[in-house]
Design a protein around this motif. Sequence first.
Motif, mmCIF file in Angstrom:
data_model
loop_
_atom_site.group_PDB
_atom_site.id
_atom_site.type_symbol
_atom_site.label_atom_id
_atom_site.label_comp_id
_atom_site.label_asym_id
_atom_site.label_seq_id
_atom_site.Cartn_x
_atom_site.Cartn_y
_atom_site.Cartn_z
ATOM 1 N N SER A 97 0.779 -0.928 -0.021
ATOM 2 C CA SER A 97 0.045 0.022 -0.037
ATOM 3 C C SER A 97 0.986 1.125 -0.068
ATOM 4 N N VAL A 98 0.233 2.294 -0.516
ATOM 5 C CA VAL A 98 1.086 3.533 -0.346
ATOM 6 C C VAL A 98 1.783 3.959 0.960
ATOM 7 N N SER A 99 1.046 3.471 2.072
ATOM 8 C CA SER A 99 1.620 3.763 3.424
ATOM 9 C C SER A 99 2.981 2.966 3.542
ATOM 10 N N ASP A 100 2.966 2.155 2.946
ATOM 11 C CA ASP A 100 4.236 1.328 3.199
ATOM 12 C C ASP A 100 5.368 1.997 2.702
ATOM 13 N N LEU A 101 5.345 3.138 1.687
ATOM 14 C CA LEU A 101 6.509 3.927 1.125
ATOM 15 C C LEU A 101 6.611 5.105 2.294
ATOM 16 N N ALA A 102 5.914 5.265 3.406
ATOM 17 C CA ALA A 102 6.095 6.597 4.041
ATOM 18 C C ALA A 102 7.712 6.856 4.645
ATOM 19 N N ASP A 103 8.329 5.737 4.706
ATOM 20 C CA ASP A 103 9.598 6.074 5.126
ATOM 21 C C ASP A 103 10.871 5.966 3.955
ATOM 22 N N ARG A 163 6.666 -3.670 -8.049
ATOM 23 C CA ARG A 163 5.351 -4.480 -7.229
ATOM 24 C C ARG A 163 4.231 -3.395 -7.471
ATOM 25 N N PRO A 164 2.932 -4.042 -7.409
ATOM 26 C CA PRO A 164 1.723 -3.138 -7.583
ATOM 27 C C PRO A 164 1.649 -2.386 -6.078
ATOM 28 N N VAL A 165 1.056 -1.011 -6.350
ATOM 29 C CA VAL A 165 0.846 -0.331 -5.222
ATOM 30 C C VAL A 165 -0.504 0.038 -5.073
ATOM 31 N N SER A 166 -1.380 -0.200 -4.055
ATOM 32 C CA SER A 166 -2.493 0.235 -3.837
ATOM 33 C C SER A 166 -2.581 1.662 -3.006
ATOM 34 N N GLY A 167 -3.714 2.217 -3.255
ATOM 35 C CA GLY A 167 -4.133 3.642 -2.806
ATOM 36 C C GLY A 167 -3.382 4.882 -3.363
ATOM 37 N N THR A 168 -2.905 4.597 -4.588
ATOM 38 C CA THR A 168 -2.244 5.588 -5.227
ATOM 39 C C THR A 168 -3.077 6.051 -6.623
#
Length: 266
Positions: A97-103, A163-168
């Motif tokens: 998910s897009v939140s996994d990219l926060a850092d 990898r696919p990203v959701s929430g974008t």
Amino acid sequence: MTGSEVSPSSFRLAYVPGVTPTKWVRTWHERLPDVPLTLVAVSPAEAFDVLRGGGADAGFVRLPVDRDDLSAIPLYTETTVVVIPKDHLVAAVEEISVSDLADQIVLHPLDDTLDWERPPGLPAFERPATTADAVELVAAGVGVLVVPQSLARLHHRKDLTYRPVSGTPESRVALSWPQERTTDLVEEFIGIVRGRTVNSTRGRPPTPPQPKAKRADKAGAQRKPAGGKATGRNSRGGAGGSVGAKGGKNAKGAKGAKSSKPRRRP
């Protein structure tokens, strides 16, 4: 239909990076072999100016499109992916998910095709000029990149994966052309993209149906041999009786004569 009624001698089709027009171009060559089609590669930033300036008759672009002077037909929506090194932690999962990219440092090139309200992750020190430049930085371990899947494939490298990203946001591809230049050839290409058959009532003129009278004649022609064949059988039977009466001159005639000859009483 607007635009010139006289078809030009060629058709120019623009396309932005990531779009593969091969199947539509192949159909064009099959249907209009005498009208050359020229592909014009354009960047997303210049695509609409090329159409407005007459550099192409139509083009595959990414939405949004300014509908004041351009027409557009949305075609498909792409999956959004994150481009990462093969040894990255994200490579161990199938989707994030897009939140996994926060850092993560997420690169945001100047030619980005996703309509972000706010790009995810941590910003890089500066924005790369192009998506190709951003991919090079991903390979160097500077950060990750979020793009439509077609661009990840276009810039594929052996040391990278995605990898696919959701929430974008998602990128949508459309066929666009100037409203005031909706020519016969533009209509033809619209029909190809929309999957119309060659005899569709729109686009090129359909092949006229065969008149009923001709179909009736054809049917009669098919029945005629059958009737003639039946007459031939009757003729052979009749000829057999006649030849038998004369003594016969061939095997079939002789057989016919034998079968028609009355038996004698003992």
